[in-house]
Design a protein around this motif. Structure first.
Motif, short mmCIF file in Angstrom:
data_model
loop_
_atom_site.label_atom_id
_atom_site.label_comp_id
_atom_site.label_asym_id
_atom_site.label_seq_id
_atom_site.Cartn_x
_atom_site.Cartn_y
_atom_site.Cartn_z
N ILE A 96 0.87 -1.17 0.00
CA ILE A 96 0.00 0.00 0.00
C ILE A 96 0.91 1.22 0.00
N SER A 111 1.17 5.45 -0.50
CA SER A 111 0.45 6.71 -0.50
C SER A 111 1.46 7.84 -0.60
N GLU A 112 1.39 8.59 -1.69
CA GLU A 112 2.32 9.68 -1.94
C GLU A 112 3.77 9.22 -1.81
N ASP A 114 4.97 6.91 0.10
CA ASP A 114 5.28 6.30 1.38
C ASP A 114 4.65 4.92 1.49
N LEU A 163 2.77 2.19 3.47
CA LEU A 163 1.88 2.18 4.62
C LEU A 163 1.63 0.77 5.15
N GLY A 179 -4.25 3.22 -0.73
CA GLY A 179 -3.25 4.27 -0.89
C GLY A 179 -3.86 5.59 -1.30
N ARG A 180 -4.76 5.55 -2.26
CA ARG A 180 -5.44 6.77 -2.71
C ARG A 180 -6.35 7.32 -1.62
N HIS A 181 -7.00 6.44 -0.87
CA HIS A 181 -7.89 6.85 0.20
C HIS A 181 -7.12 7.61 1.29
N MET A 182 -5.88 7.18 1.55
CA MET A 182 -5.07 7.84 2.58
C MET A 182 -4.56 9.20 2.12
N GLU A 183 -4.52 9.43 0.82
CA GLU A 183 -4.05 10.72 0.30
C GLU A 183 -5.09 11.82 0.53
N SER A 184 -6.35 11.44 0.58
CA SER A 184 -7.40 12.46 0.73
C SER A 184 -7.72 12.76 2.17
#
Length: 180
Positions: A138, A140-141, A143, A145, A175-180
């Motif tokens: 996973i 995110s940006e 990183d 996770l 990953g995308r969910h954690m970016e928002s």
């Protein structure tokens, strides 16, 4: 709380060095976020911070859906431990530390699929009977996770493309969910 017998001084910038032995034992790497707690007794406590830590319920629902769709054991980890499991093996995996081999897979930032060659990789240190069939990191940006896992109970059982693609998709979604 366990006393280590190690004493460190704070420098003029307010920094404290965490000894290498403690960082190795607690799997604290350079750049890892630490959460700071204080108590009324004057204690200062550093705890490893997990970005996925607050998402146990959501990750659990995703695991439940993946497990129902595939009939497999599914799990989501943060960088250190399993945070959600569905489809069996909950007692053996939930909250358990992941193995160093699984950490290396995560650090490689590539999806892993067991092909039947070599030894299967156990998910946690305590249980050799639950092994990794598919592991998708996973991100995110940029990183790391954690991982989305499909777990096998039969050594040598090879999973198909459906589990591979599903793990890849769920890892990208988280990953995308954690970016928002």
């Amino acid at each position: 709380m366990k006393a280590t017998g190690i004493v460190r001084r704070i420098d003029d910038l307010g920094r404290v060095v965490i000894p290498k032995e403690i960082r190795r034992t607690m799997r604290i790497r350079e750049g890892d976020p630490l959460e700071i707690y204080t108590s009324r007794d004057g204690e200062v406590i550093f705890k490893k911070y997990s970005l996925l830590g607050g998402m146990e319920d959501f990750a659990g629902q995703l695991c439940e859906t993946m497990s129902r769709s595939t009939g497999s054991i599914c799990a989501v980890t943060d960088r250190d431990a399993v945070i959600a499991v569905a489809g069996g093996g909950k007692r053996e995996l939930q909250g358990k530390r992941i193995t160093p081999e699984l950490e290396q897979i995560m650090e490689s930032r590539r999806i892993y699929q067991y092909t039947g060659e070599g030894q299967p990789i156990p998910v946690s240190d305590g249980s050799d009977k639950l092994t990794v069939n598919v592991a998708a990191p996973i991100l995110s940006e940029g990183d790391l996770l954690g991982l989305v896992l499909f777990v096998g109970t039969t050594p040598g059982l090879i999973t198909g493309d459906a589990e591979y693609k599903l793990a890849q998709t769920i890892a990208a979604f988280l990953g995308r969910h954690m970016e928002s």
